[in-house]
Design a protein around this motif. Structure first.
Motif, mmCIF file in Angstrom:
data_model
loop_
_atom_site.group_PDB
_atom_site.id
_atom_site.type_symbol
_atom_site.label_atom_id
_atom_site.label_comp_id
_atom_site.label_asym_id
_atom_site.label_seq_id
_atom_site.Cartn_x
_atom_site.Cartn_y
_atom_site.Cartn_z
ATOM 1 N N LYS A 194 57.131 71.680 22.595
ATOM 2 C CA LYS A 194 56.520 70.424 22.169
ATOM 3 C C LYS A 194 57.273 69.184 22.626
ATOM 4 O O LYS A 194 56.645 68.155 22.894
ATOM 5 N N ARG B 260 47.719 67.025 23.761
ATOM 6 C CA ARG B 260 46.877 67.682 22.749
ATOM 7 C C ARG B 260 45.711 66.796 22.296
ATOM 8 O O ARG B 260 44.952 67.193 21.410
ATOM 9 N N LEU C 86 57.549 63.361 22.378
ATOM 10 C CA LEU C 86 56.507 63.374 21.358
ATOM 11 C C LEU C 86 55.240 62.705 21.870
ATOM 12 O O LEU C 86 54.126 63.220 21.672
ATOM 13 N N LEU D 13 45.859 63.894 20.676
ATOM 14 C CA LEU D 13 46.122 63.410 19.320
ATOM 15 C C LEU D 13 46.315 61.912 19.285
ATOM 16 O O LEU D 13 46.594 61.351 18.221
ATOM 17 N N THR D 14 46.216 61.231 20.448
ATOM 18 C CA THR D 14 46.438 59.779 20.454
ATOM 19 C C THR D 14 45.118 59.040 20.584
ATOM 20 O O THR D 14 44.094 59.614 20.933
ATOM 21 N N HIS E 1 50.102 71.263 15.254
ATOM 22 C CA HIS E 1 50.666 70.162 16.031
ATOM 23 C C HIS E 1 51.978 69.639 15.450
ATOM 24 O O HIS E 1 52.470 68.601 15.881
ATOM 25 N N TYR F 29 57.258 70.262 26.436
ATOM 26 C CA TYR F 29 55.884 70.688 26.717
ATOM 27 C C TYR F 29 55.847 71.697 27.880
ATOM 28 O O TYR F 29 55.137 71.541 28.864
ATOM 29 N N ARG G 144 51.626 64.576 22.223
ATOM 30 C CA ARG G 144 50.452 64.110 21.495
ATOM 31 C C ARG G 144 49.310 63.747 22.461
ATOM 32 O O ARG G 144 48.133 64.016 22.171
ATOM 33 N N GLN G 145 49.661 63.185 23.594
ATOM 34 C CA GLN G 145 48.627 62.877 24.579
ATOM 35 C C GLN G 145 48.014 64.156 25.157
ATOM 36 O O GLN G 145 46.806 64.266 25.323
#
Length: 456
Positions: A343, A453, A446, A455-456, A385, A346, A450-451
């Motif tokens: 994570k 997945r 991070l 998530l942003t 996540h 990545y 997040r991008q």
């Protein structure tokens, strides 16, 4: 005449395979086949080879004390087992049920080959796990995908009785190869701090754990420097200790109000949980259980830094160095190191799982692969996540830096919690340290995760 084929159950105490074989015939051949197919899978590595050699030597010693001995053959398991059964006139072969795709294929081929020769294969459950895969099921499904409901059902499941070690083993004439040395099982040197294997060593460690560490386990199991876990996982992997015996004794202590025993039972249940998942979905040894459509990065230099314990994050690096030295890693450290790889960097969880299997003496396909997927968010975690911040984890589970100072000697002189953040030291002090700068900032890692997945 019968054959007790040892696989992942290298013990005399509480072994249903050996017990059933002894009950079925006056003479029993205790057999272990050095499986030539294991080398082709890449699973034969120095650390597990050394532990396996110890286990086989201890098993042979225990059998000899009872009038028998371990018969060793090398080659393809099905062919060697059938050849021995024919040579000794054995009508039955007893073996522990497996869960991996490899073990299940081997079991089916062995059954077919024996039946074609007029012989019978007896497969025994609750040998490798406490509760057999498939014994508890949700309505309309073939396995549990979430741990908590599984644990509730698992906790209510009665265990089979714990079996005593046999008093005597009568062995017919059967040719055997010498017990294999570690060097004959895998090329390369084992980790210098590798623990010893064998049932006697496992039972000594278990007795010490019951006397001391078990009662304090609930409060101390995440203390990285305190090393307050049982360290019984290698013995569970090779079967030199029985999971049924461990769960039964821990449940008894938990029923008496021991919080540490209750917490330990829960960890043993996680092991069974992963085995029932792999038994139902063998492909998860290689594929995502719950795909997240990840497009993992390729960053060879960062992967190499992670493997070598040179990421610039002291807690991650301490964990990786412990793995290299001992062939074992604290469970909390495993979670932190895995989260950092999957994570923060990545990178594909399969890279990390392979490295762990190359070194872990307790390297188990079910636990290793499915724990890696849990951390990567492609497995059974209900919060896929979540990201473990190695600095926050260090402050919580290594607050005085003792774990880091032990495994990263370059930082031994750094005071207080600064040991977890050496890049914040004055430039002159930092320059004197033989320690790398971070491979990436946590904020950058991070944001990238997040991008990726969405998530942003």
């Amino acid at each position: 005449m019968s054959v007790a084929l040892f696989t992942s159950d290298l013990r005399l105490h509480d072994n249903p395979v050996l017990t059933a074989a002894l009950r079925s015939a006056p003479h029993v051949v205790p057999l272990f086949v050095v499986d030539s197919g294991i080398a082709a899978t890449g699973f034969a590595v120095p650390n597990r080879a050394a532990f396996l050699a110890d286990c086989l030597a201890a098993l042979d010693e225990g059998l000899r004390a009872r009038g028998g001995r371990l018969v060793v053959r090398s080659g393809e398991v099905v062919a060697e087992t059938c050849r021995l059964a024919a040579a000794t006139g054995a009508g039955e072969v007893h073996v522990a049920a497996g869960v991996s795709a490899y073990a299940l294929r081997r079991e089916e081929r062995l059954r077919s080959a024996l039946e074609a020769d007029g012989r019978v294969l007896r497969v025994h459950d609750a040998v490798v796990t406490a509760v057999p895969p498939g014994a508890v099921l949700p309505a309309g499904k073939d396995h549990y995908a979430v741990f908590t409901p599984y644990f509730r059902r698992w906790s209510a499941e009665p265990l089979r009785p714990v079996l005593p070690a046999p008093r005597a083993v009568r062995l017919p004439e059967a040719a055997s190869e010498p017990l294999p040395a570690a060097a004959a099982l895998a090329r390369g040197a084992a980790s210098p701090g590798l623990p010893r294997g064998g049932e006697g060593e496992g039972r000594r460690r278990l007795a010490a754990w019951r006397r001391g560490g078990l009662a304090r386990y609930a409060d101390r199991h995440d203390d990285l420097a305190g090393d307050a876990t049982s360290r019984l996982s290698p013995h569970l992997h090779f079967g030199s200790l029985s999971p049924v015996e461990l769960v039964a004794s821990a449940r008894e202590r938990a029923a008496g109000g021991c919080a540490g025993a209750a917490a330990f039972v829960r960890q043993l249940a996680w092991r069974d949980f992963h085995h029932q998942m792999l038994a139902a979905r063998p492909e998860t040894a290689r594929r995502d259980y719950r795909p997240r459509h990840d497009r993992w990065r390729e960053a060879p230099a960062e992967l190499a830094a992670w493997r070598a314990g040179l990421t610039g994050y002291p807690l991650v690096d301490a964990a990786m160095r412990q793995l290299a030295h001992e062939g074992w890693m604290h469970n909390r450290a495993r979670l932190i190191a895995a989260s950092f790889l999957t994570k923060t960097l990545y990178l594909d969880w399969r890279h990390g799982a392979r490295h762990f299997l190359d070194l872990l003496v307790d390297g188990d396909v079910a636990d290793n692969q499915l724990n890696w997927q849990w951390v990567a968010g492609t497995g059974s975690d209900t919060r896929p996540h979540r990201v473990l911040n190695p600095l926050a984890q260090a402050d919580r589970f290594d607050p005085d830096g003792a774990y880091v100072r032990h495994w990263v000697p370059a930082l031994a002189g750094v005071p207080g919690r600064a040991v977890h953040r050496p890049w914040r030291l004055p430039a002159g002090e930092r320059a004197r340290l033989d320690y790398p700068e971070p491979v990436v900032s946590l904020e950058e890692g991070l944001a990238r995760f997040r991008q990726a997945r969405g998530l942003t």
